[in-house]
Write an enzyme that holds these catalytic residues in place. Sequence first.
Site, PDB file in Angstrom:
ATOM      1  N   ARG A 155       0.817  -1.208   0.000  1.00  0.00           N
ATOM      2  CA  ARG A 155       0.000   0.000   0.000  1.00  0.00           C
ATOM      3  C   ARG A 155       0.846   1.251   0.000  1.00  0.00           C
ATOM      4  O   ARG A 155       0.527   2.235  -0.631  1.00  0.00           O
ATOM      5  CB  ARG A 155      -0.910   0.015   1.229  1.00  0.00           C
ATOM      6  CG  ARG A 155      -1.511   1.373   1.500  1.00  0.00           C
ATOM      7  CD  ARG A 155      -2.623   1.349   2.491  1.00  0.00           C
ATOM      8  NE  ARG A 155      -3.585   0.320   2.202  1.00  0.00           N
ATOM      9  CZ  ARG A 155      -4.041  -0.563   3.090  1.00  0.00           C
ATOM     10  NH1 ARG A 155      -3.595  -0.541   4.315  1.00  0.00           N
ATOM     11  NH2 ARG A 155      -4.925  -1.456   2.747  1.00  0.00           N
ATOM     12  N   ARG A 184       7.225  -0.008   1.636  1.00  0.00           N
ATOM     13  CA  ARG A 184       7.122  -1.131   2.569  1.00  0.00           C
ATOM     14  C   ARG A 184       5.913  -2.006   2.265  1.00  0.00           C
ATOM     15  O   ARG A 184       4.918  -1.524   1.726  1.00  0.00           O
ATOM     16  CB  ARG A 184       7.079  -0.644   4.015  1.00  0.00           C
ATOM     17  CG  ARG A 184       5.994   0.357   4.347  1.00  0.00           C
ATOM     18  CD  ARG A 184       6.470   1.238   5.506  1.00  0.00           C
ATOM     19  NE  ARG A 184       5.432   2.074   6.062  1.00  0.00           N
ATOM     20  CZ  ARG A 184       5.057   3.233   5.537  1.00  0.00           C
ATOM     21  NH1 ARG A 184       5.599   3.669   4.411  1.00  0.00           N
ATOM     22  NH2 ARG A 184       4.128   3.954   6.129  1.00  0.00           N
ATOM     23  N   ARG A 224      -8.653  -8.650  10.278  1.00  0.00           N
ATOM     24  CA  ARG A 224      -8.441  -9.650   9.223  1.00  0.00           C
ATOM     25  C   ARG A 224      -9.247 -10.922   9.487  1.00  0.00           C
ATOM     26  O   ARG A 224      -8.866 -12.015   9.059  1.00  0.00           O
ATOM     27  CB  ARG A 224      -6.942  -9.956   9.154  1.00  0.00           C
ATOM     28  CG  ARG A 224      -6.379  -9.838   7.747  1.00  0.00           C
ATOM     29  CD  ARG A 224      -4.871  -9.722   7.761  1.00  0.00           C
ATOM     30  NE  ARG A 224      -4.452  -8.345   7.764  1.00  0.00           N
ATOM     31  CZ  ARG A 224      -3.455  -7.853   8.499  1.00  0.00           C
ATOM     32  NH1 ARG A 224      -2.769  -8.638   9.288  1.00  0.00           N
ATOM     33  NH2 ARG A 224      -3.158  -6.583   8.421  1.00  0.00           N
ATOM     34  N   ASP A 267     -10.979  -0.587  13.567  1.00  0.00           N
ATOM     35  CA  ASP A 267     -11.371  -0.691  12.154  1.00  0.00           C
ATOM     36  C   ASP A 267     -12.851  -1.032  12.028  1.00  0.00           C
ATOM     37  O   ASP A 267     -13.429  -1.657  12.922  1.00  0.00           O
ATOM     38  CB  ASP A 267     -10.539  -1.773  11.451  1.00  0.00           C
ATOM     39  CG  ASP A 267      -9.114  -1.314  11.194  1.00  0.00           C
ATOM     40  OD1 ASP A 267      -8.895  -0.091  11.089  1.00  0.00           O
ATOM     41  OD2 ASP A 267      -8.219  -2.179  11.109  1.00  0.00           O
TER      42      ASP A 267
HETATM   43  C1  LIG Z   1       0.373  -0.658   9.001  1.00  0.00           C
HETATM   44  C2  LIG Z   1       0.844  -1.082   7.697  1.00  0.00           C
HETATM   45  C3  LIG Z   1       2.189  -0.969   7.355  1.00  0.00           C
HETATM   46  C4  LIG Z   1       3.226  -0.380   8.296  1.00  0.00           C
HETATM   47  O1  LIG Z   1       2.986   0.981   8.560  1.00  0.00           O
HETATM   48  P1  LIG Z   1       3.961   1.825   9.480  1.00  0.00           P
HETATM   49  O2  LIG Z   1       3.302   3.166   9.614  1.00  0.00           O
HETATM   50  O3  LIG Z   1       5.286   1.894   8.780  1.00  0.00           O
HETATM   51  O4  LIG Z   1       4.060   1.113  10.793  1.00  0.00           O
HETATM   52  C5  LIG Z   1       2.568  -1.368   6.106  1.00  0.00           C
HETATM   53  N1  LIG Z   1       1.679  -1.861   5.218  1.00  0.00           N
HETATM   54  C6  LIG Z   1       0.380  -1.970   5.512  1.00  0.00           C
HETATM   55  C7  LIG Z   1      -0.556  -2.493   4.490  1.00  0.00           C
HETATM   56  C8  LIG Z   1      -0.093  -1.598   6.763  1.00  0.00           C
HETATM   57  O5  LIG Z   1      -1.386  -1.733   7.065  1.00  0.00           O
END
Ligand SMILES: *Cc1c(COP(=O)(O)O)cnc(C)c1O
Length: 405
Positions: free
Chosen positions: A135, A139, A157, A316
């Site tokens: 997303r 990361r 989930r 959520d």
């Molecule tokens: C929470 C999340 C992350 C990590 O988010 P950070 O703000 O870096 O902790 C990465 N990908 C997804 C899909 C998430 O929901």
Amino acid sequence: MNTSRLAFTAQKMSHPIRPSDARFVSHAPGHWPDVAPEQWNDWKWQLKNRVTTLARLEELIPLTTEERAGVLLAGNKLSLAITPHFFNLIEPDNPDCPIRRQVIPRMEEGYTAPWEMADPCGEDSHMPVPGLVHRYPDRVLFLVTDRCASYCRYCTRSRVVSGAGDQELHTDFDEAFAYLEKHTEVRDVLFSGGDALLLSDEKLERLLSRVRAIPHIEFVRIGTRVPIFLPQRITPELCKMLQKYHPLWMSVHVNHPRELTTEVREALGRLVDHGIPLGNQSVFLAGVNDDVETMRELVHKLLLCRVRPYYLYQCDLIQGSSHLRSSVAKGVEIIEALRGFTTGYAVPQFVIDAPGGGGKVPINPSYVLYHDQEKVVIRNYEGKIFEYPEAGLPVVSHREVELFR
Ligand SMILES: *Cc1c(COP(=O)(O)O)cnc(C)c1O
């Protein structure tokens, strides 16, 4: 604490107990008085002896009508499972116990509010390959298993975990690793699920070493509630294996101060002693932690466990979670009551994971009252107002420059 209780403590304390730490208690053996400490301390025994049926629940504690109906409903939604360790934290005669609200299903789970969804964070539509949610730019979230030690009733989930719902998690590991290798913009991989720490040491090590073999992935973390549901899993062997894959961080999930028992504190201590920085992700839940006193005690206990409160999530919009949802206004109020009044490290970032897949959005009390090119007007935690000059304007005027020519 009596000596027989001490026997249930799996490993020696890695750091000394201070007198103020009377807040940390063990609840073992509780409902399992006849179990030998060796068994109690064995994480496989804990998993095998989870409370998973209505009959077993009713043997152990009196249930309310709402809970009995909830358990019957859970079978085709999200399984009921509670480790003996965590079960002992429930107050048997308190129907409003903040621990039981998290893990014992209630009838209200059968009600879906119009805005509630099966996949509230739009994860399924952000999966380039099965099991990988990409997303954010740099990361990814890697769903490596669909099983947890116990199941949280507000699970975001729940559509894929526990095996009870209509959907299944089909992670394709080869495809996922091929994606990670190809996507050089990914520098951060977050292992989650389900709970990655339910995998065997061997399986987990295979995943960690494979991800560590990818040169552009510099940051690896595991999101887990195992240290809280199943502290026995945090064995010295596991910690020794994990520390080979640094920098490795962990996000744990504690919602109520009572969850921080002596066993949990020791498990967290072992992780930190092996160089793993710990953050906590709490979910803001009605009747669990939506008051200032509970939250203050929680964040203070977390600091004693060397865990930095990281996020506080607005619950959520998962189907059947209305009864657990507290208001955004209350969340802001709690953050406001912490900021400035206590250690900065103790204050988590309150976030809403935007419905449909917008990602985490920080929600803050308004400390900025006015802001233009010349100044910013701010208020502090006590409500006192201050002005700060905005930077970036020329220090001398054009007219003054002319004069010096
Ligand atoms: C929470 C999340 C992350 C990590 O988010 P950070 O703000 O870096 O902790 C990465 N990908 C997804 C899909 C998430 O929901």
